[in-house]
Design an enzyme around this catalytic site. Structure first.
Site, PDB file in Angstrom:
ATOM      1  N   ARG A   1      -0.937  17.194  12.384  1.00 60.01           N
ATOM      2  CA  ARG A   1      -0.037  16.289  11.662  1.00 60.01           C
ATOM      3  C   ARG A   1       0.502  16.886  10.363  1.00 60.01           C
ATOM      4  O   ARG A   1       0.148  17.974   9.968  1.00 60.01           O
ATOM      5  CB  ARG A   1      -0.759  14.973  11.360  1.00 60.01           C
ATOM      6  CG  ARG A   1      -2.041  15.098  10.576  1.00 60.01           C
ATOM      7  CD  ARG A   1      -2.605  13.699  10.306  1.00 60.01           C
ATOM      8  NE  ARG A   1      -3.899  13.726   9.661  1.00 60.01           N
ATOM      9  CZ  ARG A   1      -5.059  13.709  10.299  1.00 60.01           C
ATOM     10  NH1 ARG A   1      -5.093  13.675  11.616  1.00 60.01           N
ATOM     11  NH2 ARG A   1      -6.193  13.732   9.618  1.00 60.01           N
TER      12      ARG A   1
ATOM     13  N   GLU B   1      -5.350  18.472   5.860  1.00 55.78           N
ATOM     14  CA  GLU B   1      -4.161  17.636   5.967  1.00 55.78           C
ATOM     15  C   GLU B   1      -3.082  18.161   5.020  1.00 55.78           C
ATOM     16  O   GLU B   1      -3.355  18.927   4.105  1.00 55.78           O
ATOM     17  CB  GLU B   1      -4.490  16.187   5.582  1.00 55.78           C
ATOM     18  CG  GLU B   1      -5.599  15.577   6.431  1.00 55.78           C
ATOM     19  CD  GLU B   1      -5.912  14.118   6.094  1.00 55.78           C
ATOM     20  OE1 GLU B   1      -6.063  13.327   7.021  1.00 55.78           O
ATOM     21  OE2 GLU B   1      -6.016  13.781   4.898  1.00 55.78           O
TER      22      GLU B   1
ATOM     23  N   GLN C   1       4.046   7.308   2.171  1.00 56.43           N
ATOM     24  CA  GLN C   1       3.361   6.501   3.182  1.00 56.43           C
ATOM     25  C   GLN C   1       3.246   5.079   2.636  1.00 56.43           C
ATOM     26  O   GLN C   1       2.635   4.861   1.581  1.00 56.43           O
ATOM     27  CB  GLN C   1       1.962   7.074   3.440  1.00 56.43           C
ATOM     28  CG  GLN C   1       1.952   8.380   4.183  1.00 56.43           C
ATOM     29  CD  GLN C   1       2.248   8.179   5.656  1.00 56.43           C
ATOM     30  OE1 GLN C   1       1.389   7.814   6.430  1.00 56.43           O
ATOM     31  NE2 GLN C   1       3.490   8.419   6.045  1.00 56.43           N
TER      32      GLN C   1
ATOM     33  N   SER D   1       2.724  11.320   7.615  1.00 57.56           N
ATOM     34  CA  SER D   1       3.315  12.193   6.592  1.00 57.56           C
ATOM     35  C   SER D   1       4.171  13.311   7.164  1.00 57.56           C
ATOM     36  O   SER D   1       3.998  13.729   8.313  1.00 57.56           O
ATOM     37  CB  SER D   1       2.200  12.788   5.739  1.00 57.56           C
ATOM     38  OG  SER D   1       1.658  11.769   4.949  1.00 57.56           O
TER      39      SER D   1
ATOM     40  N   TRP E   1       0.824  -1.214   0.000  1.00 54.08           N
ATOM     41  CA  TRP E   1       0.000   0.000   0.000  1.00 54.08           C
ATOM     42  C   TRP E   1       0.854   1.259   0.000  1.00 54.08           C
ATOM     43  O   TRP E   1       1.876   1.322   0.676  1.00 54.08           O
ATOM     44  CB  TRP E   1      -0.868   0.000   1.261  1.00 54.08           C
ATOM     45  CG  TRP E   1      -1.489   1.317   1.569  1.00 54.08           C
ATOM     46  CD1 TRP E   1      -0.956   2.325   2.327  1.00 54.08           C
ATOM     47  CD2 TRP E   1      -2.757   1.793   1.121  1.00 54.08           C
ATOM     48  NE1 TRP E   1      -1.820   3.394   2.377  1.00 54.08           N
ATOM     49  CE2 TRP E   1      -2.933   3.088   1.649  1.00 54.08           C
ATOM     50  CE3 TRP E   1      -3.769   1.239   0.326  1.00 54.08           C
ATOM     51  CZ2 TRP E   1      -4.083   3.841   1.408  1.00 54.08           C
ATOM     52  CZ3 TRP E   1      -4.916   1.994   0.088  1.00 54.08           C
ATOM     53  CH2 TRP E   1      -5.069   3.276   0.629  1.00 54.08           C
ATOM     54  N   MET E   2       0.387   2.287  -0.737  1.00 54.29           N
ATOM     55  CA  MET E   2       1.019   3.609  -0.673  1.00 54.29           C
ATOM     56  C   MET E   2      -0.061   4.676  -0.568  1.00 54.29           C
ATOM     57  O   MET E   2      -1.075   4.580  -1.252  1.00 54.29           O
ATOM     58  CB  MET E   2       1.844   3.842  -1.945  1.00 54.29           C
ATOM     59  CG  MET E   2       2.446   5.241  -2.025  1.00 54.29           C
ATOM     60  SD  MET E   2       3.487   5.475  -3.486  1.00 54.29           S
ATOM     61  CE  MET E   2       2.257   5.920  -4.696  1.00 54.29           C
TER      62      MET E   2
ATOM     63  N   ASP F   1       0.166   9.147   0.810  1.00 56.20           N
ATOM     64  CA  ASP F   1       0.814  10.437   0.535  1.00 56.20           C
ATOM     65  C   ASP F   1       2.299  10.374   0.165  1.00 56.20           C
ATOM     66  O   ASP F   1       3.065   9.624   0.774  1.00 56.20           O
ATOM     67  CB  ASP F   1       0.760  11.321   1.790  1.00 56.20           C
ATOM     68  CG  ASP F   1      -0.570  11.322   2.478  1.00 56.20           C
ATOM     69  OD1 ASP F   1      -1.527  10.767   1.940  1.00 56.20           O
ATOM     70  OD2 ASP F   1      -0.637  11.879   3.581  1.00 56.20           O
TER      71      ASP F   1
HETATM   72  C1  FRU Z   1      -3.489  12.090   4.336  1.00 63.31           C
HETATM   73  C2  FRU Z   1      -3.183  11.423   5.667  1.00 63.31           C
HETATM   74  C3  FRU Z   1      -2.275  12.310   6.490  1.00 63.31           C
HETATM   75  C4  FRU Z   1      -1.606  11.312   7.382  1.00 63.31           C
HETATM   76  C5  FRU Z   1      -1.461  10.127   6.489  1.00 63.31           C
HETATM   77  C6  FRU Z   1      -1.556   8.815   7.197  1.00 63.31           C
HETATM   78  O1  FRU Z   1      -3.823  11.221   3.322  1.00 63.31           O
HETATM   79  O2  FRU Z   1      -4.385  11.166   6.337  1.00 63.31           O
HETATM   80  O3  FRU Z   1      -2.935  13.342   7.169  1.00 63.31           O
HETATM   81  O4  FRU Z   1      -0.379  11.772   7.858  1.00 63.31           O
HETATM   82  O5  FRU Z   1      -2.477  10.217   5.525  1.00 63.31           O
HETATM   83  O6  FRU Z   1      -1.279   7.760   6.349  1.00 63.31           O
END
Ligand code: FRU
Length: 611
Positions: free
Chosen positions: A270, A324, A169, A211, A150-151, A153
């Protein structure tokens, strides 16, 4: 492990007496302790322990002990009735040590005999290799994807010594959101990516690695050395706190800072994005105050001591979702010397076509406070960076050369990202785009996103080259290149002339199509993917998205990038962009251009196959 107490149920295996609930196979000893608890001990050799995954099963919690001490925790959907794919657990760091996994599952079972039948215990294996050869028909040819897993951000994007570093991510143990780590790929040309099979940052005692950003600390202000690449990310457990990691090798690997966390708040915040502000002489950090629908702005001399200076966004722009992944940078307005700041605020849900999207604000920034531009009525306008459904978490590379501001997004949408019809990997990135500012006819300043110049190198043969032809109700048809399964780049300039609308359609032999309709009087281009192929994995997937063309001349100029499961339409030099996923069961093979309500002219049409 020596069994101290032998359970009552025993069976004869060769000359050995083993308890009924232990299976010893090929260097792996599996010991079922109860209906939901199993201990796995590695007794053989191998670089990887291959774990069988079934996506519809809930996560099993795996605590890895090395020489009896806790080393790692992971969550894996261990297969019960069938194996969808395998994921590798890397054993090399622990070679020569005693490795044991304490596994807790949540499956409902009535007795220990049942757990023994699970597909995962029959297929778990040691191996020296893990095959990452592509198995997916929809894996893009020229968009970045992770090797497997899975990927979401893009993270820690930084340019250093000729190399673009793209972290992301990543779940290394499955193709659904879990075990968030930073994966990493690097590129010298933004097209070819070296994809590391190892995470650069992995969940630790402070939580998963959410992220964040990375930047070059040119003066060594943070104490990690001059020119060190420093990453800042969110450590996410029950709470979300901000952490640092520094790199000694120019961004290829990171050491977690022992003094983490460097910033804590009493509410959810975050996705730290930081840069050195030369004018102000300090670091600036924008942080998503997610549930408050605003961005917080902090400053620091050293990346470690942060002072809250201001907040931006409450009640402004789109507010129907969490805020975000911010980014803040300065750009010049094309054709003028005027400089403005852009604050990117990704939002989910609440995008114009449902789910995730990227909004931005233009304005002033004095090193501490962002003041947004207003329209003629004194209101702060809501602006979108992309008018498709699959453009999210977009942020820019730090320290890009030649004053460039290059961005990459996650090419999916939280509405259905986990359901798209791929398994070996899930999600790709958008193409890289270079952003700049332009003045719209309404007097407001907008951000354009043009394909990064490097992408021109993708072009192979020009398979269609047409100039100045008229098209009407019957339309004109052209073949798309068959090489490379139809992936291509299409350039098309249309003068709508007397026509009410012009339809540009990509279709295949299975009656699947994407229809783009240019409506000159409305100044819009719409993208309809309702019949584009496989659309039924989510009710939110079949959709029509619409972009303003920012042009009143009755003409539109499009650059369309078609990959195996995506179409990106860049209009009028990047003034508008639409990014949409598509899953045709056979590649689109035909392009047709038709005018409704009068004749239109195709000023230029060029189609290129992709190398
Ligand atoms: C955005 C998010 C970020 C968080 C990350 C977690 O897509 O929700 O806010 O850091 O994904 O995977």
């Amino acid at each position: 492990m020596k069994l101290k107490f032998l359970p009552p149920a025993m069976m004869l295996l060769g000359a050995q007496l083993l308890p009924l609930n232990i299976a010893a196979a090929d260097g792996i000893e599996v010991n079922h302790l109860g209906v939901n608890n199993t201990i796995v001990r590695i007794t053989g050799d191998g670089k990887y322990l291959l774990l069988p995954v079934q996506e519809s099963i809930d996560d099993a919690r795996i605590a890895v002990l090395v020489d009896g001490k806790p080393a790692k925790n992971l969550n894996v959907r261990l297969a019960k009735t069938k194996v969808d794919y395998m994921v590798p657990f890397d054993l090399t760091p622990y070679k020569g040590h005693d490795i044991l996994m304490n596994i807790v599952t949540t499956q409902s079972r009535s007795n220990v005999r049942e757990i023994k039948e699970d597909a995962c215990w029959k297929n778990i294996a040691l191996a020296d290799t893990f095959d990452t050869t592509n198995t997916e028909q929809y894996r893009p040819v020229y968009h970045h994807t992770p090797l497997y897993g899975w990927m979401n951000d893009p993270n820690g994007m930084v340019y250093k010594d000729g190399v673009w570093h793209l972290c992301y991510q990543w779940n290394p143990y499955g193709s659904k959101w879990q075990n968030l780590s930073w994966g990493q790929s690097t590129s010298r040309d933004l097209i070819h990516w070296d994809r590391s099979s190892k995470a650069v940052l992995e969940p630790d005692g402070l939580g998963m690695i959410f992220s964040g950003s990375a930047a070059i600390d040119k003066t060594g202000s943070a104490g990690f050395g001059k020119d060190a690449v420093v990453a800042m990310y969110t450590s996410a457990d029950v709470s979300q706190i901000q952490s640092l990691a520094s790199s000694k090798d120019g961004g290829y690997s990171y050491d977690v800072y022992a003094g983490n966390p460097v910033l804590t708040l009493d509410s959810e915040a975050r996705d730290p994005n930081m840069f050195w502000d030369d004018n102000a002489g300090h670091w600036v950090l924008t942080l998503a105050h997610a549930l408050e629908h605003e961005m917080l702005i902090f400053t620091s001399p050293d990346m470690k001591e942060w002072t809250l200076q201001s907040s931006f966004g409450k009640g402004l722009g789109a507010q129907d979702g969490v805020w975000e992944c911010p980014d803040l940078f300065e750009l010049t307005v094309d054709g003028t010397g005027e400089k403005k700041w852009v604050l990117i605020c990704n939002i989910n849900p609440g995008g114009p076509f449902g789910g995730s999207a990227t909004q931005y604000f233009t304005g002033k920034f004095d090193g501490k406070v962002f003041t947004p531009d207003t329209d003629a009525n004194g209101n702060v306008p809501t602006k979108w960076m992309d008018f498709g459904k699959d453009h999210y978490a977009t942020v820019s590379f730090s320290d890009a050369p030649d004053n460039r501001r290059t961005v990459i997004g996650w090419m999916s949408n939280w509405q259905y990202a986990a359901e798209v019809p791929t398994m070996q990997y899930r999600s790709a990135n958008t193409l890289p785009r270079d952003v700049s500012l332009f003045k719209g006819e309404d007097g407001l300043t907008y951000m354009s996103s043009a394909p990064s110049p490097e992408l021109s190198a993708l072009r192979d043969k020009r398979t269609v080259n047409v100039k100045n032809v008229s098209t009407g109700n019957k339309g004109r048809e052209y073949m798309l290149p068959a090489t490379n399964d139809g992936v291509c780049e299409i350039l098309i300039d249309i003068d709508s002339k007397k026509a009410d609308s012009v339809e540009i359609k990509l279709s295949n032999n299975a009656n699947e199509y994407v229809s783009m309709i240019y409506n000159a009087s409305a100044g819009t281009l719409s993208f309809d993917r309702r019949e584009s192929g496989i659309v039924d994995f989510s009710q939110d997937f079949p959709a029509v998205t619409t972009a303003p063309t920012f042009e009143k001349s009755g003409k539109v100029s499009l650059r369309i990038f078609v990959d195996k499961s995506s179409i990106e339409v860049f209009g009028n030099g990047g003034k508008f962009v639409m990014t949409n996923l598509v899953f045709p069961t056979a590649p689109y093979s035909q392009l047709s251009v038709k005018a409704v309500g009068g004749n239109a002219r195709i000023d230029n049409l060029e189609i290129f196959s992709i190398k």
